[in-house]
Design an enzyme around this catalytic site. Structure first.
Site, PDB file in Angstrom:
ATOM      1  CE  LYS A  88      -2.343  -0.658   3.818  1.00  0.00           C
ATOM      2  NZ  LYS A  88      -1.878  -1.987   4.259  1.00  0.00           N
ATOM      3  NE  ARG A  96      -4.205  -0.628  10.038  1.00  0.00           N
ATOM      4  CZ  ARG A  96      -3.054  -0.052   9.715  1.00  0.00           C
ATOM      5  NH1 ARG A  96      -3.039   1.079   9.065  1.00  0.00           N
ATOM      6  NH2 ARG A  96      -1.920  -0.644  10.007  1.00  0.00           N
ATOM      7  NE  ARG A 132       7.147  -3.241   5.904  1.00  0.00           N
ATOM      8  CZ  ARG A 132       5.836  -2.978   6.003  1.00  0.00           C
ATOM      9  NH1 ARG A 132       5.167  -2.562   4.953  1.00  0.00           N
ATOM     10  NH2 ARG A 132       5.214  -3.157   7.139  1.00  0.00           N
ATOM     11  NE  ARG A 140       6.680  -0.369   9.553  1.00  0.00           N
ATOM     12  CZ  ARG A 140       5.465  -0.349   9.035  1.00  0.00           C
ATOM     13  NH1 ARG A 140       5.271   0.092   7.797  1.00  0.00           N
ATOM     14  NH2 ARG A 140       4.441  -0.790   9.722  1.00  0.00           N
ATOM     15  NE  ARG A 188       2.161  -4.300  11.311  1.00  0.00           N
ATOM     16  CZ  ARG A 188       3.383  -4.523  10.796  1.00  0.00           C
ATOM     17  NH1 ARG A 188       4.350  -4.957  11.554  1.00  0.00           N
ATOM     18  NH2 ARG A 188       3.607  -4.307   9.541  1.00  0.00           N
TER      19      ARG A 188
HETATM   20  P1  AMP Z   1       1.008   0.953   8.891  1.00  0.00           P
HETATM   21  O1  AMP Z   1       2.236   1.725   8.540  1.00  0.00           O
HETATM   22  O2  AMP Z   1      -0.228   1.441   8.196  1.00  0.00           O
HETATM   23  O3  AMP Z   1       1.216  -0.532   8.747  1.00  0.00           O
HETATM   24  O4  AMP Z   1       0.741   1.224  10.451  1.00  0.00           O
HETATM   25  C1  AMP Z   1       1.681   0.855  11.440  1.00  0.00           C
HETATM   26  C2  AMP Z   1       1.005   0.832  12.816  1.00  0.00           C
HETATM   27  O5  AMP Z   1       0.484   2.125  13.113  1.00  0.00           O
HETATM   28  C3  AMP Z   1      -0.178  -0.116  12.941  1.00  0.00           C
HETATM   29  O6  AMP Z   1       0.224  -1.437  13.254  1.00  0.00           O
HETATM   30  C4  AMP Z   1      -0.970   0.541  14.065  1.00  0.00           C
HETATM   31  O7  AMP Z   1      -0.376   0.271  15.325  1.00  0.00           O
HETATM   32  C5  AMP Z   1      -0.783   2.019  13.792  1.00  0.00           C
HETATM   33  N1  AMP Z   1      -1.827   2.600  12.919  1.00  0.00           N
HETATM   34  C6  AMP Z   1      -1.664   3.087  11.658  1.00  0.00           C
HETATM   35  N2  AMP Z   1      -2.810   3.576  11.170  1.00  0.00           N
HETATM   36  C7  AMP Z   1      -3.749   3.394  12.141  1.00  0.00           C
HETATM   37  C8  AMP Z   1      -5.141   3.692  12.251  1.00  0.00           C
HETATM   38  N3  AMP Z   1      -5.823   4.248  11.231  1.00  0.00           N
HETATM   39  N4  AMP Z   1      -5.768   3.367  13.404  1.00  0.00           N
HETATM   40  C9  AMP Z   1      -5.101   2.804  14.436  1.00  0.00           C
HETATM   41  N5  AMP Z   1      -3.791   2.490  14.398  1.00  0.00           N
HETATM   42  C10 AMP Z   1      -3.111   2.780  13.265  1.00  0.00           C
END
Ligand code: AMP
Length: 185
Positions: free
Chosen positions: A15, A90, A129, A131, A142
């Site tokens: 994404k 989310r 990745r 991270r 996740r």
């Molecule tokens: P991502 O980079 O989108 O994979 O997000 C990394 C982490 O950030 C996730 O595992 C959540 O802990 C948090 N996170 C990102 N976006 C959201 C959201 N819209 N609502 C709640 N937690 C979020």
């Protein structure tokens, strides 16, 4: 032409990279809640301090930490010709919030794009990745959180008639081309 696009799909579907590329092509901002949170954590802001333990464990941060942030971000003047949301909404309550916010702003989401990638490929991609939250336990959580809380958001947009699915398990350029076809960019 305005393009307001939501990117859906499991962690590791690509994404972030596709959203950034499409945002560059359309000259609209790429708004990634995960990136905003990681930056806040690195900078040690109030938001970062509150979010850290959730992000580290692979849990969603509480909605109240995210909703104001999205409201402020979508009011910014650079969103006039559109935006790409990556990582938001989310869960279904965030999707409801976004609907209300967009109607307040007299905006509409044009496309909710679901990047589909098989599970076995997601795991390999996430492990590659590197991270901080890409270790085995956090990844497992996740993916679970995705299935429980985020996957229902796909049905939400399907019912609204704005869902488009794209096969994400192809080359970077092939996926970008499919996305461009959908939004006619
Ligand atoms: P991502 O980079 O989108 O994979 O997000 C990394 C982490 O950030 C996730 O595992 C959540 O802990 C948090 N996170 C990102 N976006 C959201 C959201 N819209 N609502 C709640 N937690 C979020």
């Amino acid at each position: 032409m305005t393009s307001r696009i939501i990117f859906l799909g499991p962690p590791g579907a690509g994404k972030g990279t596709q959203a950034q590329r499409l945002a560059d092509i359309c000259r609209i901002p790429h708004i990634s809640t995960g990136e905003i949170l990681r930056k806040a954590i690195t900078e040690g802001t109030e938001l970062g301090k509150k979010a850290k333990s959730y992000v580290d464990k692979g849990e969603l941060v509480p909605d109240n930490l995210i909703l104001d942030l999205i409201r402020e971000r979508l009011k910014h003047s650079d969103t006039q010709s559109g935006w790409i949301l990556d990582g938001f909404p989310r869960n279904v309550s965030q999707a409801n919030f976004l609907d209300k916010l967009l109607s307040e702003l007299s905006q509409n989401c044009d496309y909710a794009i679901n990047l589909e990638v098989p599970d076995r490929i997601l795991l390999d991609r996430l492990l590659a990745r590197g991270r901080k939250d890409d270790n085995k336990e956090t990844i497992a959580r996740r993916l679970e959180v995705y299935r429980e809380q985020t996957a229902p958001v796909i049905n939400y947009y399907q019912e609204k008639g704005s869902l488009y699915s794209v096969e994400g398990d192809r080359t970077f350029d092939e996926v970008t081309q499919s996305l461009q076809k959908i939004i006619q960019a």
